[in-house]
Write a protein that holds these residues in place. Structure first.
Motif, PDB file in Angstrom:
ATOM      1  N   PHE A   1       0.834  -1.201   0.000  1.00  0.00           N
ATOM      2  CA  PHE A   1       0.000   0.000   0.000  1.00  0.00           C
ATOM      3  C   PHE A   1       0.868   1.249   0.000  1.00  0.00           C
ATOM      4  O   PHE A   1       0.533   2.252  -0.613  1.00  0.00           O
ATOM      5  CB  PHE A   1      -0.901   0.022   1.236  1.00  0.00           C
ATOM      6  N   GLN A   2       1.980   1.147   0.708  1.00  0.00           N
ATOM      7  CA  GLN A   2       2.850   2.324   0.774  1.00  0.00           C
ATOM      8  C   GLN A   2       3.482   2.623  -0.585  1.00  0.00           C
ATOM      9  O   GLN A   2       3.784   3.774  -0.885  1.00  0.00           O
ATOM     10  CB  GLN A   2       3.918   2.126   1.838  1.00  0.00           C
ATOM     11  N   VAL A   3       3.691   1.597  -1.396  1.00  0.00           N
ATOM     12  CA  VAL A   3       4.213   1.837  -2.745  1.00  0.00           C
ATOM     13  C   VAL A   3       3.251   2.763  -3.475  1.00  0.00           C
ATOM     14  O   VAL A   3       3.639   3.794  -4.039  1.00  0.00           O
ATOM     15  CB  VAL A   3       4.368   0.516  -3.529  1.00  0.00           C
ATOM     16  N   LEU A   4       1.996   2.396  -3.434  1.00  0.00           N
ATOM     17  CA  LEU A   4       0.977   3.205  -4.098  1.00  0.00           C
ATOM     18  C   LEU A   4       0.919   4.609  -3.491  1.00  0.00           C
ATOM     19  O   LEU A   4       0.890   5.619  -4.204  1.00  0.00           O
ATOM     20  CB  LEU A   4      -0.379   2.501  -3.952  1.00  0.00           C
TER      21      LEU A   4
ATOM     22  N   TYR B   1       3.253   6.239  -1.889  1.00  0.00           N
ATOM     23  CA  TYR B   1       4.445   7.029  -2.200  1.00  0.00           C
ATOM     24  C   TYR B   1       4.411   7.524  -3.646  1.00  0.00           C
ATOM     25  O   TYR B   1       4.761   8.656  -3.926  1.00  0.00           O
ATOM     26  CB  TYR B   1       5.723   6.201  -1.962  1.00  0.00           C
ATOM     27  N   ILE B   2       4.019   6.635  -4.553  1.00  0.00           N
ATOM     28  CA  ILE B   2       3.965   7.050  -5.959  1.00  0.00           C
ATOM     29  C   ILE B   2       3.041   8.247  -6.089  1.00  0.00           C
ATOM     30  O   ILE B   2       3.370   9.247  -6.725  1.00  0.00           O
ATOM     31  CB  ILE B   2       3.462   5.898  -6.862  1.00  0.00           C
ATOM     32  N   ARG B   3       1.893   8.136  -5.437  1.00  0.00           N
ATOM     33  CA  ARG B   3       0.903   9.207  -5.541  1.00  0.00           C
ATOM     34  C   ARG B   3       1.449  10.487  -4.921  1.00  0.00           C
ATOM     35  O   ARG B   3       1.411  11.555  -5.529  1.00  0.00           O
ATOM     36  CB  ARG B   3      -0.363   8.762  -4.819  1.00  0.00           C
ATOM     37  N   ALA B   4       1.984  10.359  -3.723  1.00  0.00           N
ATOM     38  CA  ALA B   4       2.415  11.555  -3.008  1.00  0.00           C
ATOM     39  C   ALA B   4       3.615  12.230  -3.674  1.00  0.00           C
ATOM     40  O   ALA B   4       3.627  13.440  -3.866  1.00  0.00           O
ATOM     41  CB  ALA B   4       2.759  11.209  -1.570  1.00  0.00           C
ATOM     42  N   PHE B   5       4.605  11.439  -4.054  1.00  0.00           N
ATOM     43  CA  PHE B   5       5.817  12.041  -4.610  1.00  0.00           C
ATOM     44  C   PHE B   5       5.619  12.509  -6.036  1.00  0.00           C
ATOM     45  O   PHE B   5       5.982  13.604  -6.407  1.00  0.00           O
ATOM     46  CB  PHE B   5       6.984  11.059  -4.549  1.00  0.00           C
ATOM     47  N   LEU B   6       5.001  11.609  -6.820  1.00  0.00           N
ATOM     48  CA  LEU B   6       4.831  11.930  -8.233  1.00  0.00           C
ATOM     49  C   LEU B   6       3.893  13.115  -8.388  1.00  0.00           C
ATOM     50  O   LEU B   6       4.168  14.050  -9.125  1.00  0.00           O
ATOM     51  CB  LEU B   6       4.246  10.704  -8.936  1.00  0.00           C
ATOM     52  N   LEU B   7       2.780  13.065  -7.680  1.00  0.00           N
ATOM     53  CA  LEU B   7       1.757  14.067  -7.930  1.00  0.00           C
ATOM     54  C   LEU B   7       1.778  15.216  -6.936  1.00  0.00           C
ATOM     55  O   LEU B   7       1.814  16.372  -7.323  1.00  0.00           O
ATOM     56  CB  LEU B   7       0.387  13.401  -7.959  1.00  0.00           C
TER      57      LEU B   7
ATOM     58  N   SER C   1     -14.745   6.976  -5.533  1.00  0.00           N
ATOM     59  CA  SER C   1     -14.391   7.002  -6.961  1.00  0.00           C
ATOM     60  C   SER C   1     -13.316   8.038  -7.221  1.00  0.00           C
ATOM     61  O   SER C   1     -12.428   7.847  -8.044  1.00  0.00           O
ATOM     62  CB  SER C   1     -15.622   7.260  -7.818  1.00  0.00           C
ATOM     63  N   PHE C   2     -13.383   9.133  -6.478  1.00  0.00           N
ATOM     64  CA  PHE C   2     -12.376  10.170  -6.677  1.00  0.00           C
ATOM     65  C   PHE C   2     -10.988   9.674  -6.266  1.00  0.00           C
ATOM     66  O   PHE C   2     -10.015   9.850  -6.996  1.00  0.00           O
ATOM     67  CB  PHE C   2     -12.745  11.415  -5.873  1.00  0.00           C
ATOM     68  N   SER C   3     -10.921   9.010  -5.125  1.00  0.00           N
ATOM     69  CA  SER C   3      -9.599   8.576  -4.677  1.00  0.00           C
ATOM     70  C   SER C   3      -9.052   7.467  -5.587  1.00  0.00           C
ATOM     71  O   SER C   3      -7.860   7.399  -5.849  1.00  0.00           O
ATOM     72  CB  SER C   3      -9.622   8.145  -3.210  1.00  0.00           C
ATOM     73  N   PHE C   4      -9.947   6.640  -6.085  1.00  0.00           N
ATOM     74  CA  PHE C   4      -9.504   5.621  -7.045  1.00  0.00           C
ATOM     75  C   PHE C   4      -8.967   6.282  -8.314  1.00  0.00           C
ATOM     76  O   PHE C   4      -7.915   5.909  -8.836  1.00  0.00           O
ATOM     77  CB  PHE C   4     -10.676   4.693  -7.385  1.00  0.00           C
ATOM     78  N   PHE C   5      -9.664   7.298  -8.733  1.00  0.00           N
ATOM     79  CA  PHE C   5      -9.249   8.024  -9.935  1.00  0.00           C
ATOM     80  C   PHE C   5      -7.848   8.629  -9.751  1.00  0.00           C
ATOM     81  O   PHE C   5      -6.968   8.470 -10.610  1.00  0.00           O
ATOM     82  CB  PHE C   5     -10.275   9.122 -10.231  1.00  0.00           C
ATOM     83  N   VAL C   6      -7.626   9.271  -8.609  1.00  0.00           N
ATOM     84  CA  VAL C   6      -6.313   9.881  -8.357  1.00  0.00           C
ATOM     85  C   VAL C   6      -5.219   8.811  -8.361  1.00  0.00           C
ATOM     86  O   VAL C   6      -4.159   8.985  -8.973  1.00  0.00           O
ATOM     87  CB  VAL C   6      -6.321  10.664  -7.026  1.00  0.00           C
ATOM     88  N   SER C   7      -5.485   7.689  -7.718  1.00  0.00           N
ATOM     89  CA  SER C   7      -4.493   6.613  -7.695  1.00  0.00           C
ATOM     90  C   SER C   7      -4.178   6.112  -9.095  1.00  0.00           C
ATOM     91  O   SER C   7      -3.033   5.854  -9.440  1.00  0.00           O
ATOM     92  CB  SER C   7      -5.000   5.432  -6.865  1.00  0.00           C
ATOM     93  N   MET C   8      -5.212   5.963  -9.891  1.00  0.00           N
ATOM     94  CA  MET C   8      -4.996   5.441 -11.240  1.00  0.00           C
ATOM     95  C   MET C   8      -4.197   6.405 -12.093  1.00  0.00           C
ATOM     96  O   MET C   8      -3.350   6.003 -12.879  1.00  0.00           O
ATOM     97  CB  MET C   8      -6.336   5.111 -11.916  1.00  0.00           C
ATOM     98  N   ILE C   9      -4.468   7.693 -11.926  1.00  0.00           N
ATOM     99  CA  ILE C   9      -3.683   8.684 -12.674  1.00  0.00           C
ATOM    100  C   ILE C   9      -2.214   8.582 -12.257  1.00  0.00           C
ATOM    101  O   ILE C   9      -1.304   8.625 -13.085  1.00  0.00           O
ATOM    102  CB  ILE C   9      -4.206  10.114 -12.399  1.00  0.00           C
ATOM    103  N   ALA C  10      -2.002   8.420 -10.959  1.00  0.00           N
ATOM    104  CA  ALA C  10      -0.629   8.309 -10.472  1.00  0.00           C
ATOM    105  C   ALA C  10       0.048   7.088 -11.078  1.00  0.00           C
ATOM    106  O   ALA C  10       1.190   7.152 -11.527  1.00  0.00           O
ATOM    107  CB  ALA C  10      -0.613   8.218  -8.949  1.00  0.00           C
ATOM    108  N   LEU C  11      -0.675   5.981 -11.113  1.00  0.00           N
ATOM    109  CA  LEU C  11      -0.092   4.767 -11.692  1.00  0.00           C
ATOM    110  C   LEU C  11       0.197   4.948 -13.174  1.00  0.00           C
ATOM    111  O   LEU C  11       1.220   4.501 -13.687  1.00  0.00           O
ATOM    112  CB  LEU C  11      -1.036   3.576 -11.494  1.00  0.00           C
TER     113      LEU C  11
END
Lengths: 477, 121, 371
Positions: A223-226, A228-234, A392-402
């Motif tokens: 979960f932290q991988v996800l 971190y990707i979201r927090a650092f990348l975005l 749905s919003f948080s899923f959307f943000v995660s997917m954009i990050a991925l």
């Protein structure tokens, strides 16, 4: 009436937070795009062979790192850079860290002269290697004083223009310094640059180097991988575009030594010394009316072992919350203060209202809901749609990050990994996020109760397989 | 004769290997990083080493120190590096390198230097 | 009425809005997920292909480059055909081959480099790269310009034309850097009236390109010493230093009185590296004026330290022993230690009482591991 106001407040908060995140997301994607374009054709080797490359000190504090210290130092010594030195600060370790270093690198004490610009715990001895192949290495043995204190000792000893502060147990990619110095070279007003931190659990690491990237096997680090990707990348990328970055991760950041010194170095009295330093450096520059910029490099350059049990992760997040709250409190004069420009008007309020306050708001909202449910006043349809939007919003943000990760650095190459990450993004809002909210509340609570320091966790922040293994797998506190 | 080439640029290594084999200088073994290089030096005891400076795991300078100080071997070592900064060159020679070539380099020249060092053995 | 319709009818305005937003984000997420999976599959395929391509290319390239003079025309054509058979299949293959050759070219010089360039043209990769110059994306343009320059396949006029038609700052810089390689005398004319910033990053790139030029052809940078832009002057001083243009020493001396302290410091540093010790007195003369400037004082101490021990210079260094900046004190100690008539003993006997840190610095400077 009171219910109406409460309803309204939660509604407005939810809408603005979504709006702000969407905006940041858009800015981050723009910045990502321009960064990738700008560096598409760059040959970093030019920096390596150039007499114009700035000089860099790499400062790595070590506390009870006997297990891995040798490999880690060796890998730091083989980083691609010329004009650099590696300063390892042994912060009064109680284990065999120092003995191992002395033996492995053939260290001898030297009469190193330096100027104690910053006050630190006493330095016992300073060592250099007799082997000329390790001439970049400088080892400082000092009394224990905590991470900030050790970093300050490194800042004192450094004689270079730039100082890179890292956690010694991090795995640094070999071209990391080349990439980190570039913003300083492009713009002389840059005072600091931050790097991305990624999760190293389950990755193949040999002799302190990352050999193969893998997704963590355990769920919590995954979960932290996800996260971190979201927090650092975005998150941070957007702020660097806005020149409003307030946090450079303590795991890997680079600063102009002179500016860090004139701002007073790291503050040993907070658990959030990494954020506090950046805020103070910005503040100092602003007060001296000098132009400045804090840059950010989205390439994954630093890999770290993440906590894999609830207990350790909980303590880490508790500490992060306290660190953030302390920094925000120390620099409360910034809030809506036009004297501090964007930092006062945008970054600081953002951190206060959306980083610090959001878990509290979430908790309040849920408590309120529970109360209404008990008194029979809940509009369940309304509640259901609200939850659906947030989900749905948080899923959307995660997917954009991925997607951004996939299009840029593409470090998780297996198909299974991608599918696993999508699945994680689906369950994260119910499985992982509530824990974060809880830990952050606990952090605030502990802070109010007066738990100001690292407590029994002195320098155990990130990592440590061994210690984690010794701790029982705790349930959610 | 056995020659070890270490560089992380595999296309370049392949080209050097082609050239040196062509000149009948000996059997060529290759390493992509410092760790592999150390292992091969220990196991294969090459007669000559051509190495880059900046490599993963161990730098070329560490390789020289390893050969000269730990293994106490006099195996000729040629440094082949993209950076010819004075300090690095001096340090390489101080540690015991026999020759230093900066990239961009001429493979023909490298072959001659290799031959000359091998003839001295 | 279905249950869903019933549910909808109970929602107020805000509820409907929420529901619509949720559906919107879910749909969006699903398309992003789909895109993600597709892109992943594509990158995976490309990665695999890349590995195979690189392997296929290696042997023919080696043969063509290393055996350039020995191959018969037929043998050569046979090798070229092996490559063109593969590159004929896709743009990706052509781009991969071009990348491989360009990256090799950066490491090679002499006959091998020439052979590589010739092979590049024979394979039609120059035409391929040029066709990609019309790509809309400036990053591709910049990359192609870089590659063509590396392979010696683009003329100054072509670059000039591109320069005129490009508006993106980074692309313009890339073209300028390429032009230095092609025709540096012409390209460096940009310095003439230049007033914009010249970052350290640009300096690294310009220097890198210039260092590929034979040193006797590198232009005389002293002609821009009078530039109005501080950064241009700084750049030129640095280039004079690194290309060891000893002839420019005299022209450099007036820069000791430049309005910018950064220029003055760089000038002293350059004079030091060029061993221009005949101007020592002139450097010493400005020392007092800039005593408060740490960088200049540091450079003066370094410069004076390299000279024999004229009494005036020794006095200056002794003054630096109590300078507020630690680095300056350090430099002054090193300098005095190195003087045959001064050295450690005299420092210990006469100076060490003046400033408490001196003893440590003397110890530091005496240690062989710290030198």
């Amino acid at each position: 009436m009171i219910h109406e106001i409460f309803n309204q407040a939660i509604f407005v908060y939810a809408i603005t937070i979504c709006g702000v995140f969407l905006l940041l997301l858009a800015i981050a994607l723009i910045e990502m795009n321009s960064y990738m374009k700008k560096n598409f054709f760059v040959d970093y080797k030019y920096i390596l062979s150039s007499p114009f490359a700035p000089s860099v000190s790499l400062v790595a504090p070590a506390y009870n790192e006997g297990m891995t210290i040798i490999d880690n130092v060796k890998s730091l010594l083989s980083l691609s850079y010329n004009n650099n030195e590696i300063i390892i600060v042994n912060d009064g370790s109680k284990d065999d860290t120092m003995a191992k270093l002395i033996e492995a690198f053939d260290l001898v004490p030297v009469p190193y002269a330096w100027e104690p610009v910053l006050e630190t715990a006493a330095v016992r001895k300073i060592y250099k290697s007799r082997n000329r192949a390790f001439r970049k290495l400088l080892v400082v043995d000092k009394e224990n004083g905590g991470k900030a204190d050790a970093l300050n000792a490194g800042l004192n000893l450094s004689q270079k223009e730039l100082v890179a502060c890292i956690d010694v147990d991090c795995i640094i990619e070999s071209d990391a310094l080349l990439k980190m110095v570039k913003p300083f070279m492009e713009d002389h007003t840059v005072i600091g640059s931050g790097g991305v931190v990624r999760i190293a659990n389950s990755c193949v690491i040999e002799e302190g180097r990352l050999v193969e990237v893998r997704l963590p096997e355990k769920l919590l680090p995954r979960f932290q991988v996800l996260e971190y990707i979201r927090a650092f990348l975005l998150g941070r990328l957007a702020w660097s575009r806005l020149n409003g970055l307030l946090l450079i991760s303590g795991a890997f950041g680079m600063f102009k030594r002179e500016v860090a010194l004139s701002a007073g170095g790291y503050n040993p009295n907070t658990v959030g010394e990494d954020m506090e330093l950046v805020v103070r450096m910005r503040r100092t520059m602003r007060e001296q009316k000098k132009p400045y910029r804090v840059a950010y490099i989205p390439d994954p350059l630093c890999w770290t072992e993440a906590p894999s049990t609830n207990q350790v992760l909980g303590r880490q997040r508790n500490r992060w919350t306290r660190g953030m709250a302390e920094t925000l409190w120390t620099h409360r004069a910034l809030l809506f203060n036009p004297k501090y420009g964007r930092m006062g008007l945008i970054s600081y309020p953002y951190w206060l209202f959306y980083e610090w306050l959001s878990p509290i708001m979430e908790f309040l909202g849920l408590t309120y809901l529970l109360f209404r449910a008990l008194t029979g006043g809940v509009n369940w349809d309304y509640f259901f749609t609200l939850v659906l939007v947030i989900y749905s919003f948080s899923f959307f943000v995660s997917m954009i990050a991925l997607l951004a990760e996939q299009l840029s650095f593409y470090r998780y190459t297996k198909r299974k990994d991608t599918l696993k990450m999508i699945f994680l993004a689906l369950i994260e809002p119910v499985w992982y996020h509530p824990r974060l909210v809880w830990w952050s509340l606990r952090g605030n609570f502990d802070l109010i109760r007066g738990k100001r320091h690292w407590g029994n966790m002195v320098r155990q922040g990130f990592r440590k397989h061994m210690e984690e293994k010794m701790q029982p797998e705790g349930a959610m506190p | 004769m056995k020659i070890l080439i270490c560089d992380d640029d595999s296309a370049l290594v392949s080209m050097i290997r082609f050239k040196l084999s062509r000149e009948n200088l000996g059997e060529i073994i290759k390493a992509a990083d410092g760790r592999e290089a150390r292992k091969l030096i220990e196991q294969e005891r090459p007669d000559l080493i051509v190495t880059d400076v900046h490599m993963p795991f161990h730098t070329g300078l560490e390789i020289i120190a390893y050969v000269r100080q730990e293994l106490r071997l006099q195996t000729p070592i040629i440094i082949l590096s993209a950076e010819g900064l004075e300090e690095t060159v001096l340090q390489a020679f101080n540690l015991g390198a026999n020759d230093f070539l900066s990239k961009p380099f001429s493979p023909a020249e490298l072959a001659i230097r290799v031959r000359r060092l091998l003839q001295k053995l | 009425m279905t249950a869903f319709e019933q549910f909808l009818s109970t929602l107020d305005e805000r509820g409907t809005f929420f529901l619509m937003a949720a559906v919107f984000f879910l749909l969006l997420s699903m398309s992003v997920t789909l895109l993600l999976l597709v892109r992943r599959a594509l990158s995976r395929r490309d990665d695999r292909l890349l590995e195979t391509l690189k392997e296929t290319f290696q042997e023919p390239i080696n043969t063509l480059v290393m055996l350039d003079g020995e191959l018969t025309a037929d043998q050569r054509r046979a090798q070229l055909n092996i490559l063109t058979d593969v590159t004929g299949r896709s743009t990706f293959a052509r781009q991969t081959l071009a990348n491989e050759m360009v990256s090799l070219r950066k490491s090679l010089s002499g006959a091998a480099a020439t052979a590589l360039e010739r092979t590049f043209v024979d394979l039609g990769l120059d035409v391929f790269c040029k066709s990609r110059l019309h790509f809309t994306s400036w990053k591709v343009k910049a990359k192609m310009i870089q590659d063509l320059t590396e392979m010696n396949c683009i003329s100054r006029e072509e670059l000039q034309k591109l320069q005129n038609h490009s508006h993106h700052q980074t692309l313009k810089e890339a073209i300028l850097i390429a032009m230095i390689r092609r025709d540096h005398a012409y390209a460096l004319r940009f310095l003439d009236g230049y007033e914009g910033p010249l970052s350290q990053w640009m300096m690294v790139n310009l220097y890198q390109q210039l260092s590929q030029v034979h040193f006797s052809h590198v232009p005389d940078f002293s002609k821009w010493f009078g530039s109005r832009s501080e950064e241009v002057v700084l750049f030129c001083v640095r280039m004079t230093q690194h290309f060891r243009q000893l002839g420019s020493v005299d022209a450099m001396v007036p820069l000791l009185h430049h309005t910018s302290p950064r220029v003055i410091a760089a000038t002293i540093q350059a004079l030091h590296d060029l061993n221009a010790f005949q101007v020592a007195d002139k450097v010493a003369r400005i020392a007092d004026l800039f005593y408060a400037n740490d960088t200049i004082s540091l450079q003066v101490a370094r410069f004076i330290g390299r000279l024999s021990n004229a009494p005036a210079h020794v006095r200056l260094l002794e003054k630096y022993l109590v300078h507020p900046s630690f680095e300056v004190r350090h430099e002054a100690v090193s300098a005095l230690m190195a003087m045959p008539d001064y050295g450690r003993n005299r420092l210990m006997a006469e100076q060490v009482h003046r400033e408490p840190t001196l003893y440590q610095i003397i110890q530091h400077t005496s240690d062989p591991l710290l030198r």
